[in-house]
Design a protein around this motif. Structure first.
Motif, mmCIF file in Angstrom:
data_model
loop_
_atom_site.group_PDB
_atom_site.id
_atom_site.type_symbol
_atom_site.label_atom_id
_atom_site.label_comp_id
_atom_site.label_asym_id
_atom_site.label_seq_id
_atom_site.Cartn_x
_atom_site.Cartn_y
_atom_site.Cartn_z
ATOM 1 N N GLU A 134 0.639 -1.046 0.007
ATOM 2 C CA GLU A 134 -0.048 0.093 0.103
ATOM 3 C C GLU A 134 0.876 1.260 0.030
ATOM 4 O O GLU A 134 0.431 2.197 -0.542
ATOM 5 C CB GLU A 134 -0.878 -0.020 1.236
ATOM 6 C CG GLU A 134 -1.900 -1.036 1.263
ATOM 7 C CD GLU A 134 -1.186 -2.424 1.914
ATOM 8 O OE1 GLU A 134 -0.423 -2.161 3.050
ATOM 9 O OE2 GLU A 134 -1.549 -3.503 1.304
ATOM 10 N N ALA A 135 2.060 1.162 0.823
ATOM 11 C CA ALA A 135 2.699 2.361 0.968
ATOM 12 C C ALA A 135 3.429 2.868 -0.405
ATOM 13 O O ALA A 135 3.624 3.949 -0.798
ATOM 14 C CB ALA A 135 3.915 2.302 2.071
ATOM 15 N N MET A 136 3.546 1.764 -1.016
ATOM 16 C CA MET A 136 4.349 2.036 -2.484
ATOM 17 C C MET A 136 3.455 2.858 -3.533
ATOM 18 O O MET A 136 3.678 3.735 -3.969
ATOM 19 C CB MET A 136 4.576 0.611 -3.055
ATOM 20 C CG MET A 136 5.398 0.849 -4.467
ATOM 21 S SD MET A 136 5.740 -0.404 -5.141
ATOM 22 C CE MET A 136 6.884 -1.297 -4.124
ATOM 23 N N PHE A 137 2.091 2.505 -3.545
ATOM 24 C CA PHE A 137 1.091 3.236 -4.247
ATOM 25 C C PHE A 137 0.921 4.568 -3.707
ATOM 26 O O PHE A 137 0.677 5.699 -4.408
ATOM 27 C CB PHE A 137 -0.028 2.626 -4.514
ATOM 28 C CG PHE A 137 0.315 1.239 -5.202
ATOM 29 C CD1 PHE A 137 0.517 1.111 -6.549
ATOM 30 C CD2 PHE A 137 0.163 -0.036 -4.775
ATOM 31 C CE1 PHE A 137 0.734 0.216 -7.242
ATOM 32 C CE2 PHE A 137 0.435 -1.219 -5.365
ATOM 33 C CZ PHE A 137 0.838 -1.098 -6.845
ATOM 34 N N LEU A 138 0.700 4.607 -2.337
ATOM 35 C CA LEU A 138 0.584 5.925 -1.453
ATOM 36 C C LEU A 138 1.497 7.002 -2.043
ATOM 37 O O LEU A 138 1.189 8.050 -2.001
ATOM 38 C CB LEU A 138 0.755 5.620 -0.238
ATOM 39 C CG LEU A 138 0.535 6.839 0.827
ATOM 40 C CD1 LEU A 138 -0.663 7.764 0.686
ATOM 41 C CD2 LEU A 138 0.662 6.409 2.241
ATOM 42 N N HIS A 139 2.761 6.377 -2.257
ATOM 43 C CA HIS A 139 3.984 7.480 -2.480
ATOM 44 C C HIS A 139 3.672 8.082 -4.032
ATOM 45 O O HIS A 139 4.555 8.969 -4.333
ATOM 46 C CB HIS A 139 5.325 6.628 -2.788
ATOM 47 C CG HIS A 139 6.247 7.409 -2.681
ATOM 48 N ND1 HIS A 139 6.759 8.403 -1.842
ATOM 49 C CD2 HIS A 139 7.448 7.621 -3.656
ATOM 50 C CE1 HIS A 139 7.884 8.811 -2.370
ATOM 51 N NE2 HIS A 139 8.475 8.585 -3.408
ATOM 52 N N ILE A 140 2.839 7.573 -4.920
ATOM 53 C CA ILE A 140 2.652 8.066 -6.225
ATOM 54 C C ILE A 140 1.731 9.056 -6.660
ATOM 55 O O ILE A 140 0.653 8.926 -6.386
ATOM 56 C CB ILE A 140 2.351 6.969 -7.338
ATOM 57 C CG1 ILE A 140 3.437 5.762 -6.940
ATOM 58 C CG2 ILE A 140 2.594 7.172 -8.676
ATOM 59 C CD1 ILE A 140 3.207 4.282 -7.570
ATOM 60 N N PRO A 141 1.983 10.461 -6.769
ATOM 61 C CA PRO A 141 1.157 11.440 -7.218
ATOM 62 C C PRO A 141 0.208 11.016 -8.364
ATOM 63 O O PRO A 141 0.656 10.399 -9.267
ATOM 64 C CB PRO A 141 1.868 12.709 -7.501
ATOM 65 C CG PRO A 141 3.293 12.299 -6.803
ATOM 66 C CD PRO A 141 3.310 10.785 -6.813
ATOM 67 N N GLY A 272 9.511 3.172 5.790
ATOM 68 C CA GLY A 272 8.674 3.970 4.833
ATOM 69 C C GLY A 272 7.072 3.367 4.612
ATOM 70 O O GLY A 272 6.725 3.637 3.498
ATOM 71 N N GLY A 273 6.638 2.890 5.853
ATOM 72 C CA GLY A 273 5.339 2.288 5.529
ATOM 73 C C GLY A 273 4.177 3.328 5.643
ATOM 74 O O GLY A 273 4.651 4.456 6.018
ATOM 75 N N VAL A 274 3.058 2.917 5.702
ATOM 76 C CA VAL A 274 1.842 3.465 5.815
ATOM 77 C C VAL A 274 1.845 4.098 7.181
ATOM 78 O O VAL A 274 1.703 5.406 7.618
ATOM 79 C CB VAL A 274 0.767 2.921 5.706
ATOM 80 C CG1 VAL A 274 -0.641 3.856 5.935
ATOM 81 C CG2 VAL A 274 0.563 2.206 4.039
#
Length: 322
Positions: A134-141, A272-274
């Motif tokens: 989830e955190a990986m996609f959260l990072h993407i504007p 670097g997680g949620v």
């Protein structure tokens, strides 16, 4: 209100939107004849036919890229990636095209695509099928990110995602597909209620500590809250963000201002997680209200989840001990 499983709620959401809007179609590996790896698309091929329920080759980058092109051309694809791990094979399309095209064309081109993917551990599917990204996609504007924990949220959020003109990453937990819950009945037109992105749910009220849970960890947070109340006399407030982009930070901050403590429970990795993101936001914007640092309960920093098959207890204990 009817009791339905998560997989049924998600299927109903897609079916209702496909009946409502002929531009909506489903595509992915085994979504048609096999009815999906987790049977979420069961019955859709029979009702809507091969034109709108399309089996694809085993090529995630091609699947998402085709969906992006279809969305740019005016359709509303719902793409299924068999597991969140396989989305890594499509990151070029997700990051450089799906998320970026609306910016690159200054908003003149929209990409109304939903990419569904199951993730999470606990199903004995091995280290290459069980990550929590989830955190990986959260990072993407440019991406909206949904993480439903109940059948009602799954249906309402998926319907809202399909109607949204922005690209959506829709993450479903593998162990929740069989979970039952009450879902509101559809109206006379066969249309059920939507849940707006950016609206968190306060599942339990309390004044001693705020516990924020994500996906399968929402249930763990609620169990921890009951343990705290029964064994320690502490009342925890439990919050399910439901979406990470947009994030309903106001609801979380309002709770922290009342309880003065916060624990974030997630299945993802600690670095670097949620939870790390939420801890930073809470510390930045509610520092004066905190009586203690924001605590995180996370998955282990390892790629192999084989030893996580009995994982519920450690998470609950961690949430309580924090």
């Amino acid at each position: 209100m009817a009791q339905v499983r998560m997989r049924e709620a998600l299927r109903d959401a897609m079916a209702e939107e496909m009946r409502r809007d002929e531009s909506v179609f489903v595509m992915g590996e085994d979504v048609g004849v096999f009815q999906g790896a987790f049977k979420v698309t069961e019955g859709l091929l029979d009702e809507f036919g091969e034109k709108r329920v399309r089996d694809t080759p085993i090529s995630e980058n091609t699947i998402v890229g085709t969906g992006v092109g279809a969305a740019m051309a005016g359709l509303r694809p719902v793409v299924e990636i068999m597991t969140v791990n396989f989305s890594l094979l499509a990151m070029d399309q997700i990051v450089n095209h799906m998320a970026a095209i609306p910016y690159m064309f200054n908003g003149q081109v929209r990409v109304p695509i939903v990419v569904r993917m199951p993730g999470g551990g606990g199903h004995q599917l091995g280290p290459t099928h069980s990550h929590s990204l989830e955190a990986m996609f959260l990072h993407i504007p440019g991406l909206l990110v949904a993480c439903p924990s109940t059948p009602a949220d799954g249906k309402g959020l998926l319907k809202a995602a399909i109607r949204d003109d922005n690209p959506v990453i829709f993450i479903e937990h593998e162990t929740l597909y069989g979970a039952r819950g009450e879902v509101a009945d559809s109206d006379g037109n066969g249309d059920g209620p939507l849940i707006n992105f950016g609206e968190a749910a306060v599942l339990r009220e309390g004044g001693d500590v705020t516990i924020v849970g994500l996906l399968r960890m929402v249930d763990v947070a609620e169990r921890a809250a009951k343990t705290l109340a029964n064994e320690h006399g502490a009342e925890a407030e439990v919050i399910d963000p439901r979406t990470l982009r947009p994030l309903d930070l106001d609801t979380i901050l309002e709770s922290v201002q009342k309880t003065n403590r916060c624990v974030v429970v997630e299945e993802g990795w600690p670095h670097g997680g949620v939870g790390a993101n939420l801890a930073a936001l809470i510390t930045e914007q509610a520092f004066d209200y905190l009586d203690a640092p924001v605590q995180r309960v996370t998955g282990a920093s390892t790629s192999c989840r084989r030893h996580w098959q009995r994982w519920r207890g450690p998470y609950e204990q961690g949430a309580c001990s924090r």
